[in-house]
Design a protein around this motif. Structure first.
Motif, PDB file in Angstrom:
ATOM      1  N   UNK A  28       0.622  -1.107  -0.052  1.00  0.00           N
ATOM      2  CA  UNK A  28      -0.438   0.206  -0.146  1.00  0.00           C
ATOM      3  C   UNK A  28       1.147   1.441  -0.326  1.00  0.00           C
ATOM      4  N   UNK A  29      -0.078   2.522  -0.262  1.00  0.00           N
ATOM      5  CA  UNK A  29       0.871   3.516  -0.504  1.00  0.00           C
ATOM      6  C   UNK A  29       0.669   4.556   0.329  1.00  0.00           C
ATOM      7  N   UNK A  30       0.817   5.635   1.356  1.00  0.00           N
ATOM      8  CA  UNK A  30       0.881   5.911   2.841  1.00  0.00           C
ATOM      9  C   UNK A  30       1.457   7.188   2.906  1.00  0.00           C
ATOM     10  N   UNK A  31       0.654   8.163   2.414  1.00  0.00           N
ATOM     11  CA  UNK A  31       0.963   9.505   2.329  1.00  0.00           C
ATOM     12  C   UNK A  31       0.464  10.552   3.580  1.00  0.00           C
ATOM     13  N   UNK A  32       1.215  11.032   4.125  1.00  0.00           N
ATOM     14  CA  UNK A  32       1.009  12.318   5.826  1.00  0.00           C
ATOM     15  C   UNK A  32       0.682  13.392   4.929  1.00  0.00           C
ATOM     16  N   UNK A  33      -0.498  13.713   5.067  1.00  0.00           N
ATOM     17  CA  UNK A  33      -0.962  14.816   4.618  1.00  0.00           C
ATOM     18  C   UNK A  33      -1.106  16.320   5.483  1.00  0.00           C
ATOM     19  N   UNK A  34      -0.763  15.770   7.123  1.00  0.00           N
ATOM     20  CA  UNK A  34      -0.343  16.487   8.259  1.00  0.00           C
ATOM     21  C   UNK A  34      -0.239  15.718   9.362  1.00  0.00           C
ATOM     22  N   UNK A  35       0.744  16.295  10.488  1.00  0.00           N
ATOM     23  CA  UNK A  35       1.376  15.271  11.755  1.00  0.00           C
ATOM     24  C   UNK A  35       1.751  16.452  12.027  1.00  0.00           C
ATOM     25  N   UNK A  36       1.203  16.527  13.579  1.00  0.00           N
ATOM     26  CA  UNK A  36       1.764  17.296  15.021  1.00  0.00           C
ATOM     27  C   UNK A  36       1.763  16.680  15.803  1.00  0.00           C
ATOM     28  N   UNK A  37       1.963  16.624  17.248  1.00  0.00           N
ATOM     29  CA  UNK A  37       2.115  15.813  18.540  1.00  0.00           C
ATOM     30  C   UNK A  37       0.946  14.933  18.342  1.00  0.00           C
ATOM     31  N   UNK A  38      -0.490  15.683  18.705  1.00  0.00           N
ATOM     32  CA  UNK A  38      -1.308  15.342  18.576  1.00  0.00           C
ATOM     33  C   UNK A  38      -2.470  14.416  17.288  1.00  0.00           C
ATOM     34  N   UNK A  39      -1.870  14.779  16.307  1.00  0.00           N
ATOM     35  CA  UNK A  39      -2.813  14.233  15.012  1.00  0.00           C
ATOM     36  C   UNK A  39      -1.383  13.682  13.770  1.00  0.00           C
ATOM     37  N   UNK A  40      -1.848  12.925  12.994  1.00  0.00           N
ATOM     38  CA  UNK A  40      -1.814  12.317  11.657  1.00  0.00           C
ATOM     39  C   UNK A  40      -2.725  11.795  11.270  1.00  0.00           C
TER      40      UNK A  40
END
Length: 107
Positions: A19-31
């Protein structure tokens, strides 16, 4: 500067064996990530057992999630599942060009 527009269904990558995983937004509390599946499934002896909550929505395609104990959940576009921390689960099946939106909540 104005924010860039991103379309979850545009420019879908070729997935090959995984599968292809693309992070769109990441902070300390959420990905937040887009996952593209194309017939992939979890290995028979593999289970996700995450220390955090995860909410997933099927945007396109079809999939089946399996939960520990054998419970199966069929997903169609627009269906979502809230998976609590430590809820063992796996991807039992995905259809061609399946797109997920996953939100991982930490803390």
């Amino acid at each position: 500067m104005s924010p860039e527009v991103f379309n979850l269904l545009a420019s879908l990558p070729a997935t090959g064996d995984s599968e292809d995983f693309q992070t769109l937004l990441e902070t300390d509390l959420v990905r937040i990530e887009r996952i593209v599946s194309d017939g992939q499934r979890s290995e028979p002896d593999f289970w996700y057992d995450q220390p955090h909550d995860e909410w997933v929505m099927l945007v396109r395609g079809e999939a089946v999630l399996e939960f520990e104990g054998g419970e199966m959940r069929e997903l169609r576009p627009g269906d979502s599942v809230n998976i609590p921390a430590r809820c063992a689960h796996r991807v039992a099946w995905t259809g061609p060009r399946t797109v997920w939106l996953a939100i991982h909540v930490f803390g």
